[in-house]
Write an enzyme that holds these catalytic residues in place. Sequence first.
Site, PDB file in Angstrom:
ATOM      1  N   ASP A  78      -7.867  -3.155  -6.827  1.00 29.33           N
ATOM      2  CA  ASP A  78      -9.283  -3.494  -6.732  1.00 29.33           C
ATOM      3  C   ASP A  78     -10.031  -2.178  -6.625  1.00 29.33           C
ATOM      4  OD1 ASP A  78     -11.791  -4.478  -6.326  1.00 29.33           O
ATOM      5  OD2 ASP A  78     -11.342  -5.537  -4.477  1.00 29.33           O
ATOM      6  N   TRP A 103      -3.120  -0.838   0.894  1.00 33.86           N
ATOM      7  CA  TRP A 103      -2.581  -2.182   0.801  1.00 33.86           C
ATOM      8  C   TRP A 103      -1.426  -2.145  -0.191  1.00 33.86           C
ATOM      9  CZ3 TRP A 103      -6.959  -0.689  -1.687  1.00 33.86           C
ATOM     10  CH2 TRP A 103      -7.116  -1.000  -3.038  1.00 33.86           C
ATOM     11  N   ASP A 122      -6.672   4.294  -1.886  1.00 31.34           N
ATOM     12  CA  ASP A 122      -7.975   4.744  -2.352  1.00 31.34           C
ATOM     13  C   ASP A 122      -8.049   6.257  -2.208  1.00 31.34           C
ATOM     14  OD1 ASP A 122      -8.742   2.172  -2.896  1.00 31.34           O
ATOM     15  OD2 ASP A 122      -9.983   1.938  -1.109  1.00 31.34           O
ATOM     16  N   ASN A 151      -8.014  -6.945  -0.344  1.00 30.73           N
ATOM     17  CA  ASN A 151      -8.246  -5.657  -0.978  1.00 30.73           C
ATOM     18  C   ASN A 151      -9.712  -5.295  -1.114  1.00 30.73           C
ATOM     19  OD1 ASN A 151      -9.020  -7.293  -3.108  1.00 30.73           O
ATOM     20  ND2 ASN A 151      -7.351  -6.701  -4.459  1.00 30.73           N
ATOM     21  N   TRP A 155     -11.097   1.309   2.071  1.00 34.11           N
ATOM     22  CA  TRP A 155      -9.962   1.827   2.821  1.00 34.11           C
ATOM     23  C   TRP A 155     -10.175   3.289   3.206  1.00 34.11           C
ATOM     24  CZ3 TRP A 155      -6.628  -1.572   4.707  1.00 34.11           C
ATOM     25  CH2 TRP A 155      -6.592  -2.832   4.118  1.00 34.11           C
ATOM     26  N   TYR A 164     -15.777   6.407  -1.403  1.00 32.55           N
ATOM     27  CA  TYR A 164     -14.700   5.920  -2.277  1.00 32.55           C
ATOM     28  C   TYR A 164     -14.852   6.543  -3.658  1.00 32.55           C
ATOM     29  CZ  TYR A 164     -12.225   2.951  -5.508  1.00 32.55           C
ATOM     30  OH  TYR A 164     -11.409   2.512  -6.503  1.00 32.55           O
ATOM     31  N   THR A 167      -8.637   4.596  -7.188  1.00 30.73           N
ATOM     32  CA  THR A 167      -7.428   4.070  -6.549  1.00 30.73           C
ATOM     33  C   THR A 167      -6.195   4.453  -7.363  1.00 30.73           C
ATOM     34  OG1 THR A 167      -8.694   2.192  -5.708  1.00 30.73           O
ATOM     35  CG2 THR A 167      -6.304   1.969  -5.703  1.00 30.73           C
TER      36      THR A 167
END
Length: 176
Positions: A78, A103, A122, A151, A155, A164, A167
């Site tokens: 995600d 995750w 992330d 998700n 994170w 962010y 990922t």
Amino acid sequence: MSRIIDSLLKRFDKVVEANVRTSARTFGRRSFLATTGVVVAGAAAGLPVLPFDRRANAAEPAEDLADPCAYWRHCAIDGFVCEQSGGSLTACPPGSAASSVAWVGTCANPDDGKNYLISYNDCCGKPAVLGATFCNNNKGERPGYRMGLYNDVNWCMANPEKGYHCTVSIVMGEAE
């Protein structure tokens, strides 16, 4: 000599008792619990956090290989794929750092037919790249109150740099 020590110990006991009684009158149990909670939470912030386990149902092999979101490792991703923003499938781009928490999803590799645990980390510290592909594959996702199975979280919250970027999808090993 023992009288001097006894005298010092009695004086010390009186001082400690007076301080404890003053503290008991000034601070209640709730204040003590609140202070203890702050100390415990502060100590826990310094401990490393292990990846969350997201053993989702294994994804089916992707039909469209031109779509980066259809790549088998991205079955529970995600976010933006790092391959398009200066990083790779397993490494964050320069200037960003992997999140301290992650995750984990279970994805099927169509080449060997085996299921693998994939850690989704992330990359934090840079803004997202315009034009990068955003993948929102929610295979096995659960509601937000089950954090390790959810998700839709930034994170990067555990890192000093909260922004962010993208990922990465790291194979952790074969799923049992």
